[in-house]
Design a protein around this motif. Structure first.
Motif, short mmCIF file in Angstrom:
data_model
loop_
_atom_site.label_atom_id
_atom_site.label_comp_id
_atom_site.label_asym_id
_atom_site.label_seq_id
_atom_site.Cartn_x
_atom_site.Cartn_y
_atom_site.Cartn_z
N ALA A 8 -9.12 8.31 4.10
CA ALA A 8 -9.75 7.66 3.02
C ALA A 8 -8.45 7.45 1.86
O ALA A 8 -8.33 6.63 0.16
N VAL A 9 -7.45 8.05 1.68
CA VAL A 9 -6.71 8.41 1.33
C VAL A 9 -5.45 6.67 0.99
O VAL A 9 -4.84 6.44 2.28
N GLU A 10 -5.48 6.64 -0.36
CA GLU A 10 -4.83 5.41 -0.12
C GLU A 10 -3.34 5.09 0.72
O GLU A 10 -2.21 6.44 0.22
N LEU A 11 -2.75 4.05 1.41
CA LEU A 11 -1.55 4.57 1.94
C LEU A 11 -1.97 5.65 2.74
O LEU A 11 -0.35 5.31 2.72
N LEU A 12 -2.69 5.78 3.51
CA LEU A 12 -2.75 7.30 4.01
C LEU A 12 -1.95 6.40 5.63
O LEU A 12 -1.98 5.73 5.98
N ALA A 13 -1.10 7.19 5.93
CA ALA A 13 -0.26 6.80 7.48
C ALA A 13 -0.07 7.70 8.00
O ALA A 13 0.12 8.53 8.59
N LEU A 14 0.46 7.07 9.73
CA LEU A 14 0.82 8.67 10.09
C LEU A 14 2.68 8.37 10.08
O LEU A 14 3.23 7.42 10.07
N VAL A 15 3.23 9.48 9.48
CA VAL A 15 4.32 9.98 9.89
C VAL A 15 5.24 11.14 10.73
O VAL A 15 4.08 11.61 11.10
N HIS A 16 6.02 11.10 10.99
CA HIS A 16 6.78 11.81 11.46
C HIS A 16 6.93 13.47 11.34
O HIS A 16 7.37 12.99 10.10
N ASP A 17 6.10 14.38 11.05
CA ASP A 17 6.49 15.79 11.23
C ASP A 17 8.08 16.16 12.03
O ASP A 17 8.39 16.49 13.47
N HIS A 18 9.58 16.57 11.55
CA HIS A 18 10.58 16.63 12.49
C HIS A 18 10.63 18.22 12.80
O HIS A 18 11.13 18.14 13.66
N GLU A 67 -5.11 0.26 2.75
CA GLU A 67 -3.85 -0.14 1.95
C GLU A 67 -3.72 -0.12 0.69
O GLU A 67 -4.11 0.33 0.18
N ILE A 68 -3.12 -0.81 -0.11
CA ILE A 68 -2.78 -0.82 -1.53
C ILE A 68 -4.57 -1.33 -2.03
O ILE A 68 -4.47 -2.12 -1.75
N ASN A 69 -4.66 -0.71 -3.12
CA ASN A 69 -5.94 -0.56 -3.74
C ASN A 69 -5.19 -1.92 -4.55
O ASN A 69 -5.04 -1.97 -6.10
N SER A 70 -6.84 -3.08 -4.33
CA SER A 70 -7.08 -4.14 -4.85
C SER A 70 -6.34 -4.65 -6.48
O SER A 70 -6.18 -5.63 -6.73
N SER A 71 -7.26 -3.15 -6.80
CA SER A 71 -7.80 -3.13 -8.26
C SER A 71 -6.63 -2.80 -9.03
O SER A 71 -6.40 -3.14 -10.50
N VAL A 72 -5.43 -2.35 -8.56
CA VAL A 72 -4.25 -2.16 -8.87
C VAL A 72 -3.94 -3.24 -10.17
O VAL A 72 -3.42 -3.59 -9.37
N ASP A 73 -3.38 -2.82 -11.68
CA ASP A 73 -2.46 -4.01 -11.62
C ASP A 73 -1.18 -3.98 -11.58
O ASP A 73 -0.74 -3.27 -11.14
N TYR A 101 -3.57 6.68 -5.39
CA TYR A 101 -1.64 7.08 -4.38
C TYR A 101 -1.20 7.78 -6.01
O TYR A 101 -0.42 9.08 -6.25
N ASP A 102 -1.61 7.40 -7.59
CA ASP A 102 -1.50 7.83 -8.86
C ASP A 102 -1.56 9.03 -8.56
O ASP A 102 -1.02 10.21 -9.54
N ALA A 103 -2.44 9.81 -8.47
CA ALA A 103 -2.67 11.34 -8.60
C ALA A 103 -2.66 12.38 -7.92
O ALA A 103 -1.68 13.27 -7.98
N LEU A 104 -1.86 11.83 -6.50
CA LEU A 104 -1.05 12.86 -5.60
C LEU A 104 0.64 12.21 -6.47
O LEU A 104 0.92 13.49 -6.18
N VAL A 105 1.29 11.11 -6.49
CA VAL A 105 2.25 12.02 -7.76
C VAL A 105 2.13 12.66 -8.94
O VAL A 105 3.04 13.27 -8.99
#
Length: 470
Positions: free
Chosen positions: A132-142, A184-190, A367-371
């Motif tokens: 349930a992490v915001e914007l979590l996706a499948l990404v390529h691991d080199h 997807e992006i949290n809809s509550s974010v300003d 996503y803010d907490a990750l950054v």
């Protein structure tokens, strides 16, 4: 790694070092400029200093809160309010801190002739067990060649060859393809906040997001002339844009792609075709060939030229590697040497993940907490990098070093070689068979066999002697 504080250090010594780092670099002022300000309760500076010190003490937030041994420990809600705030500009804070450290503490430690470089790279920011992490996706691991859940951590750093300062800027990239995203992006974010802008940036391609990072730094202020990156970003379109829009040259690794062409002698070639068409040096030369190609015209209509250097792969003798440099005046050996500085960022990724608990210390869904947490981890690395530099570099002891240097000037590399040559001449002159003319011819032959960058060093030294004599 040497920069990790030893376990034998007492808690008081570590806390004292952390407090001095925060005070010397004016962390509170930089946080205020990045809009990280107190709204209620405990000060953000104290909260960040508390989170900052956890790993260095070998502790984590949950054990401290459960044990109740630390009376001044902040509440868990206060920590997460700090991390989850979308109005805090963490990237601006990191840019300000990195610039301040580089300009005030590192630039004066090396000569102006020393190359400083900017380094681009990306690394896997893994959240393999999350859903349930915001914007979590499948990404390529080199490294494994597989797709995993997480983010691509695009990073821009600075190095002088001795010290690597981590991101002047970074971005946690999701996937541009909606089918690869779990959330997807949290809809509550300003949408007016900087947090929302970072989320939109996370949906861009890495070759587009890299220019957002470059826009936030001033290479001239950092005395950097060269941008290094590996073959994942080495497309002619990207290289041309860097050279056109920024005061930077590019040195990068190339990989053979059947749709990427280089213009050589009026014909278009892929990288493999170029290697087959050029004449290689004989024997076991490390540099097999070097040619100048055209990358095409940029937006201003100027033709961008670059040098491609084919280097023998030491791990697989029958294979080769290709490096590209847009600075045509650099000798081939210097291009290879400068590209070697890119390894600093790989060591940085290893330390932050293995020792500084990147992506492991907090399991936040925002996503803010990750950054925010990634910024704090990188700030820890900056402190440790400075600590290592102060211990290893005698110039950091200040004015005492320069007073010693005034008493006995350092012998430069070119001067040291000339002393050896003079000693060789005096030794040969003692042989009765060799005449003065023959000795000079031997020395001339020796000079003719030297690499180009050594010849240039001797020429510069001779010019300086002539100038002083005049």
């Amino acid at each position: 790694m040497a920069t990790i504080l030893p376990n034998s250090q007492s808690k008081n010594e570590t806390d004292s070092y952390i407090s001095r780092f925060f005070k010397d670099n004016k962390i509170g002022t930089l946080l205020n400029k990045a809009n990280v300000r107190k709204e209620e309760g405990i000060s953000p500076l104290l909260l960040i200093q508390f989170i900052f010190s956890l790993v260095l003490h070998g502790k984590n937030l949950y054990r401290i809160l459960d044990s109740g041994r630390i009376q001044d420990a902040p509440a868990k809600d206060a920590v997460y309010r700090l991390l989850n705030n979308p109005t805090y500009n963490w990237r601006k804070f990191l840019v300000l801190l990195s610039k301040n450290v580089i300009v005030t503490k590192l630039l004066h430690l090396v000569s102006n002739n020393r190359e400083r470089v900017l380094i681009f790279d990306d690394s896997l920011f893994s959240r393999a067990r999350s859903k349930a992490v915001e914007l979590l996706a499948l990404v390529h691991d080199h490294t494994t060649g597989t797709y995993v859940k997480g983010f691509r951590m695009l990073t821009l750093g600075w190095s002088d060859g001795n010290t690597f300062i981590p991101p002047l800027a970074f971005s946690l990239l999701s996937s541009e393809k909606k089918k690869n995203r779990f959330q997807e992006i949290n809809s509550s974010v300003d949408k007016r906040t900087v947090g929302y802008k970072r989320r939109k940036e996370a949906l861009k391609k890495s070759t587009e997001a890299m220019f957002d990072l470059l826009d936030e730094v001033n290479p001239l202020q950092l005395c950097a002339r060269t941008l290094l990156f590996d073959s994942w970003f080495a497309f002619p379109k990207v290289i041309k844009r860097v050279v056109s829009e920024y005061p930077l040259h590019v040195i990068c690794m190339l990989k053979s792609m059947h749709r990427v062409y280089y213009l050589y002698e009026g014909e278009k070639y892929t990288l493999n075709q170029l290697y087959k068409s050029v004449r290689k040096k004989r024997g076991r030369a490390k540099i097999l060939a070097s040619i100048v190609v055209s990358l095409g015209e940029n937006a201003k209509g100027d033709d961008i030229q670059a040098r491609i250097i084919f280097v023998r792969d030491k791990n697989r003798s029958k294979n080769w590697l290709a490096l590209l440099s847009t600075d045509l005046e650099l000798p081939e050996e210097e291009v290879v040497r400068l590209y070697g500085k890119r390894w600093d960022i790989e060591c940085f990724f290893k330390v932050t993940k293995s020792h500084l608990r990147l992506a492991k210390e907090f399991q936040s869904r925002s996503y803010d907490a990750l950054v925010a947490h990634t910024t704090i981890v990188f700030t820890r690395y900056i402190m440790l990098a400075l600590s290592a530099r102060e211990e290893e570099d005698p110039k950091t002891i200040g004015q005492l070093f320069y007073l010693c240097c005034d008493e006995m000037e350092d012998i430069r590399f070119a001067q040291a070689i000339m002393l050896i040559i003079d000693l060789l001449k005096s030794t040969l002159s003692q042989e009765p068979v060799l005449s003065e003319v023959r000795i000079q011819s031997i020395i001339d032959e020796l000079f003719s066999q030297l690499p180009q960058f050594l010849k240039k060093a001797f020429l510069d030294d001779d010019k300086e002697k002539i100038t002083k004599a005049a």
